[in-house]
Scaffold this motif. Structure first.
Motif, PDB file in Angstrom:
ATOM      1  N   ALA A 173      -4.079  -1.896   1.046  1.00 17.08           N
ATOM      2  CA  ALA A 173      -3.794  -0.839   2.023  1.00 17.08           C
ATOM      3  C   ALA A 173      -5.070  -0.062   2.332  1.00 17.08           C
ATOM      4  CB  ALA A 173      -2.721   0.111   1.475  1.00 17.08           C
ATOM      5  N   THR A 195      -3.034   0.559   7.863  1.00 15.20           N
ATOM      6  CA  THR A 195      -2.150  -0.506   7.356  1.00 15.20           C
ATOM      7  C   THR A 195      -0.736  -0.234   7.865  1.00 15.20           C
ATOM      8  OG1 THR A 195      -3.505  -0.835   5.393  1.00 15.20           O
ATOM      9  CG2 THR A 195      -1.225  -1.597   5.297  1.00 15.20           C
ATOM     10  N   ALA A 211       2.606   1.210   5.937  1.00 15.10           N
ATOM     11  CA  ALA A 211       2.243   1.746   4.635  1.00 15.10           C
ATOM     12  C   ALA A 211       2.708   3.191   4.509  1.00 15.10           C
ATOM     13  CB  ALA A 211       0.733   1.669   4.441  1.00 15.10           C
TER      14      ALA A 211
END
Length: 866
Positions: A258, A282, A285
Motif C-alpha cells: 500500500a 492504493t 486501501a
C-alpha cells in the motif's frame, strides 16, 4: 539438427521447470500476505545457465558501479547507505538471467531501472529477482530514512541467445513492488513468437502442430498485456515458435504494498481549519492511525477526520487485504499558544519605562520594538525575527512594542500584541506658582519630572523644545519685572510635556545696596562701606551665613544689624549681606560680598639672585603674619618650626642657599611657597702639588668646592692668560699633565648662575733632571802629579756636559760625557757640569779636586803612628 534441437528443448524445459517450481513456492508464500507489516520477498536464483563471458576486445564486466550523478541526500545526514550489489555480476550470457540485488544496510529499500536512467525514490522498488532476457543496463540505488542515498550501482548484461533459440519472454514492468494491480506486457524479441504464461505452474508450449499451442498455462493476448493483482505472485512465461528451440522460462515476482498516506492539510500546518484526513493512491486501501507515541498497525483506528485542538503528532499506516502495509508516515500539527501579556499597557509615561513581556508556561516570547519594528516571527527553537527577552526598556517616545508567543518545535505563533508608548516629561511645576515680585526679583524654581531640559518664556509666547530660553542648571528663573511665565519640559527622544503657566506682578524696588570693596581676595580686615541710592531707605546687614531681612513699615531690621557706618569683616567670617528697605516699596535684593582672606605674598630684601648678599629680610603686607622657611630644599608649611619672628635672617649666607618661604596667619589662606636663591662666590680651586721644582713630570689636580666647576689655562714656558667661566669648564676635580719645565697653570672656580668667579689660583712647575752626583765626591784630594777617574750621574738625565776650564757649560755646550764613562781629573781641577733632558731645565753642579800636598814631618809621624 532435429536431435540437437530436441536436446536443447529438453534442457530448456528441464531448467524452466526447476525455476518455475521454485518461483511457484515463493509465489504461494507471497500470496498469503495480507495486512502484515512485513513482506516475503521472492528471491529466485540463477537458473544454472552458462557463466558470463566478457565481450571480445572489451574490458571484463564490473560489479555494481557508482554513478556520480546521484544526489548526496539531505545535508544533515552523515551516514551513507551501502551501495547495492548484483548477483550474477554484469557480463555476457547465452541465456536469460535472474538478477538479485542486495545492500548490507539493514532496512534499506532498493529501487532500480533497466532503461539506463538513474533510479530515484519513485523508481520501481526491488522485491525479488529481476528477469533479464535481453541486453539491459541495470542501475540500482538504496534508500533509507535518515541516511544519505547510496551510490548508483550499475551493471550491463548482454544476453546472446543462440540463433536457433527463441528469445526468452520479457516483462514490462519487471519484477518489483507496486501500490496497485499492474498491467504487465509480455514480449519476445523473436518476431511471431507465442508466449505462454502461468502464475503457479510452469507454462509449456507444443510446437509440433501447425502453430504453437500452450499445453500448460495461458497464451498471452496479441498485445502481450496481462493484469497482475494482489496478493504477491510470480509470473512465469515461455516464448516458443515453430521451427525454433523453445526459450527458457522467464519469471518475474510482483509484490503489492500500500502507498503511504498523504495528509490533508499537510504536515506542519498550524491551526488547521478542518479535521485532518489522509488518502492513499492504493485503490480501496484504508488509513489507520495513532496520535500517541505508539506506531499504528492495521488494527489501529481508521482515520476519518481528526480535529486538532492542541499540538498533535499523527502516525498513519495504509492497509489493504493482500497488500503489505505501507510505511508509517508522521504528520505534525500545531495550535497557536495564547498571546503574551504586556505590562504596563500602552499609554503616556513620564520616565523611561520597563515593559515586561510574559509568555505562557512552556513557551517563549519573540519581541520587536522601535519606531516601525518588523513583525516578530517564530523559528524552530528560537525567534526567527525579534528576540526572546523578558522586558524592553522604552527610552523613546512613540516606541512600538510587538510580541508573540512561540513554542519550541512549533511554527504556530500566537496572535500579535502591539503596544505604543508615548514618553513625555512631567508637566512643569512653579515654586511659587504665581504672586508678587519682591525687591531684587522673584526667584521661581521650575521642575519637570524626567526632563533633562526645561524651556521657558516670559513674554507670553508658548515655548517649545526648540524655542524659548533654556532653564539654567540651578533650575531657577529670577523675575525682575511683571511677567507671564510659561514652561515645557523636554528630553531627548521624548515628546514635550504639557505647558505650565504662572503670572507674576512686580512692585517698585528699593535700589540695591552697593558694597565697597566688592567680593575678592583680601590680605587684611575689610572695612566695608554700604550704600543705596534710594532716598530715605535704611540698610540691614549680616555677617556670615544669615540673610538680612527688614520690616519696612517699622523701619527695623528683623534679621541683621541696622547699618550706621562702615562694617568690619574679619576672618574667619568672610561674607557680608545687605538689604535696603523703605516703606511702600519692595525691599531691594540682597547684595553679598564674599572675601577670601589670603596672606599677602612675601617680599625679599635683597631680592632673589643677589650674590654675596648681607642678611636677608622677608616681609608680608598682612599684619601679624608669620614667616615659615626651609633652607634644605624641602617644602615649608604652616606647621614648620623654623620661623622668622622678626622677618630677618640673623646672618649673611656663606654658601649658595635656596630659601623657601610660606607666610601664614590663622583663618587666612597661606601664601604659596616662594623660593629665593642667594649666591656666594666660590673659593679659588686648590692646586696639588704646589708649584716648585720637580725631577719628573707631574699631574696637577685642580679641586673646587662642591657644586663648582674648574676653568683653567696652561702656559708652557710662558705666562698663560687668566681663565674665564665658560661651558667648556670641567667638573671638579680636574687633572692637568705637566710634562715641560716652566709650566704655569692658572685656575678659577665657577658656578652656574653666578656672575663672578673665584680668584685665580696659580702654580708654576720647573722640571729638572736629578741632582748631580760625583764619585769620588767634590773635595777629594789628588796627589801631585796624580789623576783620578770621576763618575758623574744624574737621575733622569739624557745628556751630561762638563768643562774643566772657563764658564759653566750649557746643554749642548762643553764636552758631553758619554754614558758609562768617567772624567779624568788632576790636582786642583774644578769640574763644571750640567745634566740635560729634553723639555727640562738643566741641573747644574760643580766639583773641586784639590792637590794633595806633602805633610810636615810631625804630621807624617802622627799618621804613621796611627
Amino acid at each position: 539438427m532435429t536431435w540437437h534441437r530436441s536436446i536443447r528443448r529438453t534442457r530448456a524445459l528441464t531448467g524452466g521447470l526447476l525455476a518455475a517450481a521454485t518461483l511457484v513456492a515463493l509465489g504461494s508464500a507471497a500470496g498469503i500476505a495480507g495486512c502484515s507489516d512485513d513482506v516475503t520477498r521472492v528471491a529466485p536464483q540463477n537458473d544454472g545457465g552458462n557463466p558470463p563471458k566478457p565481450d571480445a576486445g572489451k574490458d571484463p564486466p564490473k560489479d555494481a558501479g557508482t554513478d556520480a550523478n546521484v544526489p548526496d541526500g539531505d545535508a544533515g545526514q552523515t551516514e551513507t547507505v551501502a551501495t547495492p550489489t548484483f548477483t550474477p555480476a554484469a557480463g555476457t550470457y547465452d541465456k536469460a538471467q535472474n538478477v538479485t540485488i542486495k545492500t548490507t544496510t539493514a532496512g534499506a529499500t532498493i529501487r532500480y531501472t533497466l532503461n539506463g536512467d538513474t533510479p530515484t525514490a519513485t523508481s520501481t522498488e526491488y522485491s525479488s529477482a529481476i528477469s533479464i532476457a535481453s541486453t539491459k543496463t541495470l542501475k540500482a540505488v538504496a534508500f533509507k530514512a535518515g541516511f544519505k542515498d547510496s551510490a548508483v550501482a550499475t551493471a550491463e548484461y548482454k544476453i546472446e541467445i543462440p540463433v536457433d533459440d527463441v528469445k526468452p519472454a520479457e516483462f514490462s514492468p519487471n519484477a518489483g513492488t507496486f501500490p496497485n494491480a499492474v498491467t504487465v506486457t509480455l514480449s519476445s524479441q523473436t518476431p511471431g513468437a507465442t508466449i505462454c504464461y502461468a502464475e503457479i505452474e510452469q507454462p509449456t508450449c507444443d510446437v509440433t502442430g501447425t502453430a504453437p499451442v500452450c499445453t500448460t498455462g495461458t497464451a498471452a493476448p496479441a498485445d502481450g498485456k496481462i493484469q497482475v493483482t494482489a496478493p504477491a505472485k510470480a509470473v512465469h512465461a515461455v516464448a516458443c515458435k515453430k521451427g525454433m528451440n523453445t526459450a527458457t522460462t522467464s519469471t518475474a515476482a510482483y509484490h503489492f504494498k500500500a502507498a503511504a498516506a498523504q495528509f490533508d492539510p499537510a504536515s506542519g500546518t498550524a491551526n488547521p481549519s478542518k479535521p485532518v484526513t489522509a488518502t492513499s493512491i492504493t485503490e480501496g486501501a484504508v488509513v489507520h492511525y495513532t496520535t500517541g507515541s505508539d506506531a499504528p498497525t492495521c488494527a489501529s483506528p481508521v482515520l476519518t477526520g481528526e480535529t486538532i485542538t492542541a499540538d498533535t503528532v499523527i502516525q498513519a499506516i495504509v492497509c489493504k487485504d493482500g497488500y503489505t502495509a505501507s510505511d508509517v508516515v508522521t504528520a505534525k500539527y500545531y495550535v497557536s499558544p495564547a498571546a503574551p501579556a504586556v505590562a504596563p499597557a500602552e499609554g503616556t509615561y513620564h520616565l523611561d519605562t520597563d515593559v515586561t513581556i510574559t509568555a505562557p508556561t512552556g513557551t517563549f516570547a519573540c519581541v520587536t520594538h522601535g519606531a516601525e519594528p518588523a513583525d516578530p516571527a517564530c523559528g524552530a527553537e528560537a525567534c526567527a525575527t525579534g528576540e526572546s527577552v523578558p522586558s524592553v526598556k522604552v527610552t523613546k517616545s512613540k516606541t512600538i512594542v510587538k510580541a508573540i508567543t512561540c513554542k519550541a518545535g512549533s511554527p504556530a505563533a500566537s496572535t500579535q500584541v502591539k503596544a505604543t508608548y508615548t514618553l513625555t516629561p512631567g508637566k512643569p511645576a512653579f515654586d511659587p506658582p504665581s504672586g508678587e515680585i519682591p525687591s531684587g526679583g522673584r526667584e521661581v524654581t521650575i521642575t519637570s519630572a524626567g526632563a533633562t531640559q526645561i524651556r521657558y518664556t516670559t513674554n507670553g509666547e508658548a515655548p517649545t523644545c526648540t524655542t524659548g530660553m533654556e532653564l539654567p542648571a540651578s533650575g531657577k528663573v529670577t523675575l525682575n519685572a511683571s511677567a507671564t511665565l510659561k514652561a515645557v519640559g523636554c528630553r531627548a527622544d521624548y515628546d514635550a510635556s504639557e505647558l505650565q503657566e504662572g503670572v507674576y506682578t512686580k512692585l517698585d524696588d528699593v535700589a540695591a545696596v552697593t558694597i565697597d570693596p566688592v567680593s575678592g581676595d583680601v590680605s587684611n580686615t575689610v572695612s566695608a562701606t554700604l550704600a543705596t541710592t534710594t532716598a530715605g531707605a535704611f540698610i540691614c546687614s549680616t555677617i556670615g551665613s544669615a540673610v538680612p531681612a527688614c520690616d519696612a513699615a517699622a523701619g527695623t531690621c528683623t534679621t541683621g544689624q541696622l547699618v550706621a557706618g562702615p562694617v568690619d569683616v574679619k576672618a574667619p567670617d568672610t561674607t557680608i549681606h545687605a538689604i535696603a528697605c523703605k516703606q511702600g516699596m519692595n525691599a531691594s535684593s540682597v547684595n553679598t560680598a564674599t572675601y577670601t582672606f589670603k596672606v599677602a605674598a612675601p617680599t625679599f630684601d635683597p631680592p632673589s639672585g643677589t650674590e654675596n648678599a648681607p642678611a636677608v629680610k622677608v616681609a608680608s603686607a598682612t599684619a601679624d603674619s608669620l614667616v615659615h622657611y626651609t633652607l634644605d630644599g624641602s617644602e615649608p608649611s604652616c606647621g614648620s618650626t623654623t620661623t622668622l619672628p622678626g622677618g630677618t635672617f640673623p646672618n649673611a649666607f656663606t654658601e649658595d642657599t635656596t630659601v623657601k618661604v610660606i607666610v601664614c596667619k590663622e583663618h587666612y589662606a597661606a601664601t604659596a611657597v616662594v623660593t629665593a636663591t642667594y649666591l656666594v662666590t666660590p673659593a679659588a680651586p686648590a692646586i696639588a702639588p704646589a708649584g716648585g721644582t720637580y725631577h719628573d713630570t707631574q699631574t696637577a689636580k685642580l679641586t673646587a668646592a662642591a657644586g663648582a666647576t674648574v676653568c683653567f689655562t696652561k702656559g708652557e714656558g710662558a705666562e698663560p692668560a687668566d681663565p674665564v667661566c665658560s661651558a667648556e669648564c670641567a667638573a671638579s676635580p680636574v687633572d692637568v699633565a705637566v710634562t715641560k719645565t716652566n709650566t704655569t697653570i692658572k685656575a678659577i672656580a665657577c658656578k652656574e648662575g653666578h656672575t663672578t668667579s673665584s680668584t685665580v689660583a696659580k702654580a708654576t712647575y720647573v722640571l729638572t733632571p736629578g741632582d748631580l752626583v760625583f764619585d769620588p765626591p767634590s773635595g777629594t784630594k789628588i796627589p801631585v802629579e796624580g789623576t783620578r777617574q770621576v763618575a758623574i750621574t744624574s737621575s733622569g738625565a739624557e745628556h751630561i756636559y762638563y768643562r774643566k776650564e772657563g764658564p759653566a757649560p750649557k746643554c749642548g755646550e762643553g764636552t758631553e760625557l758619554p754614558a758609562g764613562e768617567k772624567v779624568t781629573v788632576g790636582p786642583d781641577t774644578v769640574l763644571k757640569v750640567i745634566a740635560c733632558k729634553a723639555d727640562y731645565t738643566g741641573s747644574e753642579g760643580s766639583a773641586s779636586y784639590p792637590k794633595d800636598l806633602p805633610d810636615a814631618p810631625a804630621a807624617r809621624s802622627r799618621r804613621a803612628q796611627k
